[in-house]
Design an enzyme around this catalytic site. Structure first.
Site: not given
Ligand code: NAD
Length: 333
Positions: A229, A231, A255, A260, A292
């Protein structure tokens, strides 16, 4: 303050329009996405507001600077679609909505997992056909199995809480482990090797691009479940399709999808699907692709509107910019 609002959908208007009046902000809604061709529409505005499949490269940001655009407002959390370094060069703040409802996305990731595991998407159509046969729908107990959570930020943590509720053991990988979490951190390789369910919650960065590809799929257990969910570019789609053809996966829930942009969020039901990979993915009985929509709850959309408009208001009033996205500190501008 006048804002050019790209990729508008009816639900954006519903939430943004009434709130914008409170902030004395004038929103101009454009249905077209933000791209090289549509960037001239931003002329005459103070800022622009874009969504996940809009993009801004260096050339476009240069053009925005010439138009006098003062800020870029992302009505989402991810910022991989904007050249942050170029925006800093033109002193144009990029503001985002870092957190609106991590639970919304985690709950949706869970919905995908439960769907592909227990075939509710297919059971729905079977019973409507008065076909009450359950053959082919056998799933797996989640209780007692191991979930591998990649990225333990806000959404990853919400997901961990849900999966623990199912009685799953949690393995986690994050380059910045959160010591306050009651989970076992491991390497990404060990996570891929040992998880029965893999769920991706890390951002898209040069390090995470194609984190799931042939080599890493090979490490995974047979009959693994994969949920994305985050990217689309986290997964190399061709390799995923190969893995599916080799029956590596028990189920896959997506998702997000590499290609996309221009397709997701649009009704293209009268068109011929010309993306071979997307067409192939949608034929597998154990794959579910959604558009998405993990974020799409009333609470989340309302919070997105509120924070985006607060970000815009801070720009117009010269207040501190809390949600500004900074380029990596060692980047040479
Ligand atoms: P966040 O910034 O709170 O958490 C991201 C985590 O990923 C952090 O703890 C970071 O240290 C970690 N990270 C960084 N590099 C990494 C790596 N190489 N390997 C593993 N972990 C790593 O972000 P979040 O709010 O939890 O969101 C996560 C992702 O969800 C967003 O970046 C976005 O792409 C996606 N998202 C999708 C939707 C959707 O509708 N499907 C909605 C919101 C966010």
């Amino acid at each position: 303050m006048k804002i050019a609002f790209y990729s508008t959908k009816p639900y954006d208007r519903t939430y943004f329009e009434p709130m914008s009046a409170e902030y004395d902000i004038d929103l101009h809604f454009f249905e077209v996405p933000c791209n090289e061709e549509t960037i001239p529409l931003a002329a005459g505005h103070d800022a622009l507001c874009i969504f996940v499949n809009d993009y801004l490269n260096e050339n476009m940001i240069g053009r925005l600077a010439e138009m006098g655009i003062k800020a870029i407002l992302l009505r989402c959390a991810g910022f991989n679609n904007v050249d942050i370094k170029a925006a800093a060069k033109y002193e144009m703040p990029v503001l985002r909505v870092p957190s609106y409802s991590p639970e919304a996305v985690a709950e949706f990731a869970t919905a995908l997992l439960l769907t592909v595991n227990r075939y509710t998407h297919r059971a729905y159509t079977r019973t409507r056909d008065f076909n009450m046969n359950i053959n082919g729908f056998m799933g797996m107990d989640l209780h007692g199995k191991t979930a591998g959570v990649v990225g333990t930020g806000r959404i990853g943590q919400a997901m961990i809480n849900i999966l623990k509720g199912f009685g799953m053991n949690i393995l986690a990988y994050d380059p910045y482990p959160n010591k306050s979490l009651d989970v076992e951190y491991t390497t990404i390789e060990q996570l891929f090797k040992n998880a029965d369910v893999i769920t991706l919650h890390c951002p898209l960065t040069p390090e995470t691009k194609h984190i799931v590809q042939a080599k890493t799929i090979e490490l995974m257990k047979d009959d693994v479940y994969l949920i994305n969910t985050s990217r689309g570019d986290l997964i190399r789609t061709e390799d995923l399709i190969d893995g599916l053809l080799q029956k590596k996966f028990a189920g896959v829930g997506l998702d997000v999808y590499e290609e996309e942009s221009g397709v997701f969020y649009e009704d293209r039901s009268n068109d011929i699907m010309d993306d071979e990979n997307l067409a192939r993915l949608t034929t597998f009985p154990n794959v579910i692709v959604t558009s998405h929509m993990g974020f799409f709850t009333r609470e989340a959309v309302c919070a997105i509107a509120e924070v985006t408009l607060k970000n815009a208001d801070a720009v117009q009033k010269g207040l501190p910019l809390e949600n500004v996205v900074l380029p990596p500190p060692d980047e040479d501008l």
